[in-house]
Motif scaffolding. Sequence first.
Motif, PDB file in Angstrom:
ATOM      1  N   ASN A   1       0.861  -1.187   0.000  1.00 31.50           N
ATOM      2  CA  ASN A   1       0.000   0.000   0.000  1.00 31.50           C
ATOM      3  C   ASN A   1       0.896   1.236   0.000  1.00 31.50           C
ATOM      4  N   ALA A   2       0.351   2.375  -0.319  1.00 30.16           N
ATOM      5  CA  ALA A   2       1.125   3.602  -0.500  1.00 30.16           C
ATOM      6  C   ALA A   2       1.874   3.990   0.768  1.00 30.16           C
ATOM      7  N   GLY A   3       1.298   3.819   1.920  1.00 29.18           N
ATOM      8  CA  GLY A   3       1.943   4.185   3.188  1.00 29.18           C
ATOM      9  C   GLY A   3       3.145   3.298   3.468  1.00 29.18           C
ATOM     10  N   GLN A   4       2.978   1.991   3.255  1.00 30.48           N
ATOM     11  CA  GLN A   4       4.098   1.078   3.482  1.00 30.48           C
ATOM     12  C   GLN A   4       5.243   1.370   2.498  1.00 30.48           C
ATOM     13  N   ALA A   5       4.907   1.545   1.231  1.00 32.62           N
ATOM     14  CA  ALA A   5       5.924   1.809   0.204  1.00 32.62           C
ATOM     15  C   ALA A   5       6.683   3.100   0.502  1.00 32.62           C
ATOM     16  N   ALA A   6       5.957   4.156   0.890  1.00 32.57           N
ATOM     17  CA  ALA A   6       6.607   5.437   1.178  1.00 32.57           C
ATOM     18  C   ALA A   6       7.542   5.318   2.376  1.00 32.57           C
ATOM     19  N   ALA A   7       7.097   4.641   3.439  1.00 31.68           N
ATOM     20  CA  ALA A   7       7.927   4.498   4.642  1.00 31.68           C
ATOM     21  C   ALA A   7       9.179   3.668   4.340  1.00 31.68           C
ATOM     22  N   ILE A   8       9.034   2.593   3.584  1.00 27.19           N
ATOM     23  CA  ILE A   8      10.189   1.740   3.252  1.00 27.19           C
ATOM     24  C   ILE A   8      11.165   2.482   2.345  1.00 27.19           C
ATOM     25  N   LYS A   9      10.656   3.214   1.366  1.00 32.25           N
ATOM     26  CA  LYS A   9      11.544   3.976   0.480  1.00 32.25           C
ATOM     27  C   LYS A   9      12.339   5.012   1.261  1.00 32.25           C
ATOM     28  N   LEU A  10      11.670   5.708   2.186  1.00 36.36           N
ATOM     29  CA  LEU A  10      12.379   6.698   2.991  1.00 36.36           C
ATOM     30  C   LEU A  10      13.435   6.030   3.883  1.00 36.36           C
ATOM     31  N   ALA A  11      13.111   4.864   4.432  1.00 38.59           N
ATOM     32  CA  ALA A  11      14.036   4.184   5.335  1.00 38.59           C
ATOM     33  C   ALA A  11      15.197   3.552   4.576  1.00 38.59           C
ATOM     34  N   TYR A  12      14.921   2.788   3.524  1.00 38.06           N
ATOM     35  CA  TYR A  12      15.972   2.009   2.872  1.00 38.06           C
ATOM     36  C   TYR A  12      16.637   2.716   1.688  1.00 38.06           C
ATOM     37  N   TYR A  13      15.894   3.525   0.981  1.00 37.76           N
ATOM     38  CA  TYR A  13      16.502   4.242  -0.138  1.00 37.76           C
ATOM     39  C   TYR A  13      16.941   5.642   0.272  1.00 37.76           C
ATOM     40  N   GLY A  14      16.197   6.240   1.198  1.00 38.95           N
ATOM     41  CA  GLY A  14      16.524   7.599   1.643  1.00 38.95           C
ATOM     42  C   GLY A  14      17.501   7.633   2.800  1.00 38.95           C
ATOM     43  N   GLY A  15      17.578   6.543   3.564  1.00 36.89           N
ATOM     44  CA  GLY A  15      18.505   6.484   4.682  1.00 36.89           C
ATOM     45  C   GLY A  15      18.021   7.199   5.923  1.00 36.89           C
ATOM     46  N   TYR A  16      16.722   7.469   6.001  1.00 36.99           N
ATOM     47  CA  TYR A  16      16.179   8.169   7.163  1.00 36.99           C
ATOM     48  C   TYR A  16      15.920   7.199   8.307  1.00 36.99           C
ATOM     49  N   THR A  17      15.993   7.727   9.515  1.00 40.60           N
ATOM     50  CA  THR A  17      15.621   6.930  10.685  1.00 40.60           C
ATOM     51  C   THR A  17      14.105   6.904  10.787  1.00 40.60           C
ATOM     52  N   GLN A  18      13.595   6.013  11.633  1.00 44.60           N
ATOM     53  CA  GLN A  18      12.142   5.927  11.809  1.00 44.60           C
ATOM     54  C   GLN A  18      11.580   7.226  12.404  1.00 44.60           C
TER      55      GLN A  18
ATOM     56  N   GLU B   1      12.802  10.260  11.926  1.00 46.25           N
ATOM     57  CA  GLU B   1      12.796  11.257  10.847  1.00 46.25           C
ATOM     58  C   GLU B   1      11.646  11.003   9.882  1.00 46.25           C
ATOM     59  N   ILE B   2      11.374   9.750   9.608  1.00 42.25           N
ATOM     60  CA  ILE B   2      10.255   9.397   8.720  1.00 42.25           C
ATOM     61  C   ILE B   2       8.940   9.846   9.343  1.00 42.25           C
ATOM     62  N   ALA B   3       8.814   9.633  10.639  1.00 41.53           N
ATOM     63  CA  ALA B   3       7.590  10.061  11.335  1.00 41.53           C
ATOM     64  C   ALA B   3       7.391  11.562  11.174  1.00 41.53           C
ATOM     65  N   ARG B   4       8.457  12.349  11.285  1.00 45.92           N
ATOM     66  CA  ARG B   4       8.336  13.812  11.106  1.00 45.92           C
ATOM     67  C   ARG B   4       8.013  14.154   9.660  1.00 45.92           C
ATOM     68  N   ILE B   5       8.694  13.491   8.711  1.00 45.48           N
ATOM     69  CA  ILE B   5       8.472  13.784   7.288  1.00 45.48           C
ATOM     70  C   ILE B   5       7.039  13.449   6.884  1.00 45.48           C
ATOM     71  N   MET B   6       6.551  12.286   7.326  1.00 51.83           N
ATOM     72  CA  MET B   6       5.217  11.836   6.921  1.00 51.83           C
ATOM     73  C   MET B   6       4.123  12.377   7.847  1.00 51.83           C
ATOM     74  N   ASP B   7       4.556  13.074   8.894  1.00 50.98           N
ATOM     75  CA  ASP B   7       3.623  13.638   9.879  1.00 50.98           C
ATOM     76  C   ASP B   7       2.716  12.544  10.439  1.00 50.98           C
ATOM     77  N   LEU B   8       3.383  11.468  10.933  1.00 50.56           N
ATOM     78  CA  LEU B   8       2.685  10.311  11.508  1.00 50.56           C
ATOM     79  C   LEU B   8       3.308   9.995  12.856  1.00 50.56           C
ATOM     80  N   PRO B   9       2.564   9.315  13.710  1.00 53.52           N
ATOM     81  CA  PRO B   9       3.156   8.859  14.961  1.00 53.52           C
ATOM     82  C   PRO B   9       4.247   7.825  14.671  1.00 53.52           C
ATOM     83  N   LEU B  10       5.257   7.778  15.536  1.00 56.12           N
ATOM     84  CA  LEU B  10       6.378   6.856  15.372  1.00 56.12           C
ATOM     85  C   LEU B  10       5.903   5.407  15.303  1.00 56.12           C
ATOM     86  N   GLY B  11       4.960   5.037  16.104  1.00 59.50           N
ATOM     87  CA  GLY B  11       4.437   3.667  16.109  1.00 59.50           C
ATOM     88  C   GLY B  11       3.840   3.288  14.768  1.00 59.50           C
TER      89      GLY B  11
END
Length: 191
Positions: A141-158, A160-170
Amino acid sequence: MTPPDSARASDAYLESVMARVAGGDRDAFSDLYDATSGHLFAVIQKVLRNQALSEEVLQDAYVQIWQQAASYQAGRGRVITWCLTLAHRRAVDRVRSVRASRERDLTQGAKEYQESYDDVEDTVAIRLEAERVDRAMAELNAGQAAAIKLAYYGGYTQQEIARIMDLPLGTVKTRIRDGMSRLRTTLGVRT
């Protein structure tokens, strides 16, 4: 004074010239060259069969003759024979050197070809694997793909991804975990 042509090749003449060459007499060395260079060049060219290489080897042979003139011993053989032997050895050494160089070039060329072939093979394998991963990512799904791309291709921490996607860390952790689990299943990866 240079003797007539018939006297140039006589053993006695060459021995007297060689004795002077051994003493460092440059004029005598010139006389020795004049008397013997035709014979030496013929032998060298017969071995090498190349005009330019033969000329180089002739020059090398005369350098060696000049440097080793004192080692010539009249009782062990004729001057012309000694000079021809040195020239022949130089020619054979050049043949071996050229052959070894050619073999090194062939070996290096084969190695470079194999490496380039291996590089192409690796590039193709990587590209095919990347296409396979892209197809599997498209099934997320779009949320999973975006989070994985940011983590594995972008090199962001979880975080940082939470801040970028404006989502809770969990939520980010869950999307990454569920997405990776689905990718493993789709790609057939066992853990």
